[in-house]
Design a protein around this motif. Sequence first.
Motif, PDB file in Angstrom:
ATOM      1  N   ARG A  59     -29.295 -51.831   5.302  1.00 49.37           N
ATOM      2  CA  ARG A  59     -30.756 -51.802   5.243  1.00 49.37           C
ATOM      3  C   ARG A  59     -31.321 -50.502   4.641  1.00 49.37           C
ATOM      4  NH1 ARG A  59     -34.183 -56.171   6.609  1.00 49.37           N
ATOM      5  NH2 ARG A  59     -33.161 -56.432   8.622  1.00 49.37           N
ATOM      6  N   PRO A  60     -30.892 -49.303   5.105  1.00 45.10           N
ATOM      7  CA  PRO A  60     -31.478 -48.088   4.518  1.00 45.10           C
ATOM      8  C   PRO A  60     -31.197 -47.953   3.021  1.00 45.10           C
ATOM      9  CG  PRO A  60     -30.371 -47.599   6.591  1.00 45.10           C
ATOM     10  CD  PRO A  60     -29.980 -48.997   6.209  1.00 45.10           C
ATOM     11  N   TRP A  61     -29.976 -48.320   2.602  1.00 47.07           N
ATOM     12  CA  TRP A  61     -29.650 -48.256   1.177  1.00 47.07           C
ATOM     13  C   TRP A  61     -30.441 -49.303   0.388  1.00 47.07           C
ATOM     14  CZ3 TRP A  61     -26.208 -46.526   4.748  1.00 47.07           C
ATOM     15  CH2 TRP A  61     -25.615 -45.289   4.477  1.00 47.07           C
ATOM     16  N   ALA A  62     -30.728 -50.413   1.039  1.00 43.35           N
ATOM     17  CA  ALA A  62     -31.529 -51.442   0.367  1.00 43.35           C
ATOM     18  C   ALA A  62     -32.900 -50.883  -0.007  1.00 43.35           C
ATOM     19  CB  ALA A  62     -31.679 -52.672   1.269  1.00 43.35           C
ATOM     20  N   GLY A  63     -33.550 -50.193   0.949  1.00 45.77           N
ATOM     21  CA  GLY A  63     -34.852 -49.613   0.656  1.00 45.77           C
ATOM     22  C   GLY A  63     -34.791 -48.626  -0.493  1.00 45.77           C
ATOM     23  N   THR A 323     -45.999 -51.750  12.085  1.00 44.27           N
ATOM     24  CA  THR A 323     -47.308 -51.317  11.600  1.00 44.27           C
ATOM     25  C   THR A 323     -47.585 -49.875  12.008  1.00 44.27           C
ATOM     26  OG1 THR A 323     -48.142 -53.586  11.754  1.00 44.27           O
ATOM     27  CG2 THR A 323     -49.778 -51.824  11.619  1.00 44.27           C
ATOM     28  N   TYR A 324     -47.286 -49.533  13.260  1.00 46.84           N
ATOM     29  CA  TYR A 324     -47.490 -48.159  13.738  1.00 46.84           C
ATOM     30  C   TYR A 324     -46.711 -47.163  12.882  1.00 46.84           C
ATOM     31  CZ  TYR A 324     -47.092 -44.045  16.733  1.00 46.84           C
ATOM     32  OH  TYR A 324     -47.096 -42.761  17.222  1.00 46.84           O
ATOM     33  N   LEU A 325     -45.446 -47.470  12.616  1.00 42.77           N
ATOM     34  CA  LEU A 325     -44.621 -46.564  11.820  1.00 42.77           C
ATOM     35  C   LEU A 325     -45.113 -46.443  10.384  1.00 42.77           C
ATOM     36  CD1 LEU A 325     -41.000 -47.430  13.051  1.00 42.77           C
ATOM     37  CD2 LEU A 325     -42.308 -45.342  13.488  1.00 42.77           C
ATOM     38  N   SER A 326     -45.671 -47.518   9.849  1.00 41.57           N
ATOM     39  CA  SER A 326     -46.161 -47.469   8.463  1.00 41.57           C
ATOM     40  C   SER A 326     -47.288 -46.449   8.299  1.00 41.57           C
ATOM     41  CB  SER A 326     -46.638 -48.858   8.021  1.00 41.57           C
ATOM     42  OG  SER A 326     -47.862 -49.214   8.644  1.00 41.57           O
ATOM     43  N   LEU A 337     -37.093 -44.625   5.914  1.00 42.25           N
ATOM     44  CA  LEU A 337     -37.166 -44.532   7.379  1.00 42.25           C
ATOM     45  C   LEU A 337     -37.538 -45.873   8.009  1.00 42.25           C
ATOM     46  CD1 LEU A 337     -38.853 -41.036   7.866  1.00 42.25           C
ATOM     47  CD2 LEU A 337     -36.427 -41.634   7.894  1.00 42.25           C
ATOM     48  N   LEU A 338     -38.389 -46.646   7.345  1.00 47.24           N
ATOM     49  CA  LEU A 338     -38.663 -47.998   7.828  1.00 47.24           C
ATOM     50  C   LEU A 338     -37.388 -48.843   7.789  1.00 47.24           C
ATOM     51  CD1 LEU A 338     -42.150 -49.092   6.405  1.00 47.24           C
ATOM     52  CD2 LEU A 338     -41.474 -48.920   8.802  1.00 47.24           C
ATOM     53  N   ILE A 342     -35.817 -50.844  10.943  1.00 40.08           N
ATOM     54  CA  ILE A 342     -35.472 -52.267  10.906  1.00 40.08           C
ATOM     55  C   ILE A 342     -33.980 -52.457  11.140  1.00 40.08           C
ATOM     56  CG2 ILE A 342     -35.546 -54.375   9.506  1.00 40.08           C
ATOM     57  CD1 ILE A 342     -37.957 -53.148   8.044  1.00 40.08           C
ATOM     58  N   ALA A 343     -33.171 -51.464  10.701  1.00 40.67           N
ATOM     59  CA  ALA A 343     -31.734 -51.521  10.962  1.00 40.67           C
ATOM     60  C   ALA A 343     -31.448 -51.485  12.462  1.00 40.67           C
ATOM     61  CB  ALA A 343     -31.023 -50.357  10.265  1.00 40.67           C
TER      62      ALA A 343
END
Length: 392
Positions: A59-63, A323-326, A337-338, A342-343
């Motif tokens: 997931r982090p590498w995907a972003g 939403t809070y983290l965004s 970081l998102l 999610i990971a």
Amino acid sequence: MSGAMSWPFLRLYLLVLLYFSANSILNVIIPLQGGALGATNTTIGLIMGAYLFTTMFFRPWAGHIIQMHGPIKVLRIILIINGFALILYTVTGLGGYLVARMLQGVSTAFFSMALQIGIIDALPEKDRSQGISLYSLFSYIPGIVGPLLALGIWQGGMEYFAIAMTIIAIFTGVFGYSTKMDKAENQSFTKNAEQGVNMFNSFGQLVKNQHLFKCSVLMLVGSIVFGAITVFIPLYAEQVKNGNAGIFLMIMAVTVVFSRFSLRKKIPSDGKWHSSFIMGTMLLLAMGAQCVSFAINGGAIFFYLGATFMGIAQALLYPTLTTYLSFVLPQMKRNVLLGLFIAMADLGVSLGGVIMGPVADFYSYSTTYMICAILSVAMLFFAYDRRKIFVG
């Protein structure tokens, strides 16, 4: 219609619906097939958990990769991998299921990051929570009919399973290839990539960033509960008087869909920490897990009541924290970081099968869900926070 309900976004939501249709069937078929082949709960948990454990890892590498190359180019490659994974289910046994789950995990890591980051970047702040909520809603709509369809396939013969997976793979690929994003929506992906986010340094933010740490722990524990429900309900339902896994999962999915749509404007979208809202959500989660645990003695009423509580909690927890983290994460590192957050959700669902499988083997499904309820109660205290850094 405008904003989160405009036609370009509706197209993205429909693609989400098609993509996640296969999982609503696989979540029932794989445990049943594993049980029929003599696999232990631990083995079934490992196979089911491999999907989101792989998703968590990528997931982090995907972003980061999506920022560099843009969502559409990555999306088209991912749809090919996903189609191959779905076909693999139809021609292999448990060993092949493990490989297919891992391939699906890689695909989902890139697919969901591309769509969620695109939604967050393209919508104005006041509509952001609605966009995330609707994305999550459409990912759960297949769960309304998928479990019942899966039970019908199981009773009718696995040749129907092969037909269903093939049709879903083709339709998702064709629809996905026709999806487009405006150049304006793509700019945010490349802008942050050019600034050079350090991936490995970002992992330390899981502990250093207080906002990310709190949300990640809550999401991890919540997802462990959701994962244990998803993996073992098809087997636990056979022990509950008048219990039916298909009806349980359908009730939970309907509740998620209805709650996410009807409550989408109630989800906070102001960048502030709402302790009472989060604590109420974790209380619903605890009540749901305990109802499911007690159903072995109390019967189907508690079984299906638990599905309702779980559905409401699941509808609120993820979009609220995302939403809070965004709002509070640093802009330059936000997408990566998102991805880490999610990971943690993926890891939790995976652990729900991997950790709770041995518990179910040594004790019982009822004990497993009682432990889930205790973990949820512990999160009530963790969610409380009135510091300025959180409440703004």
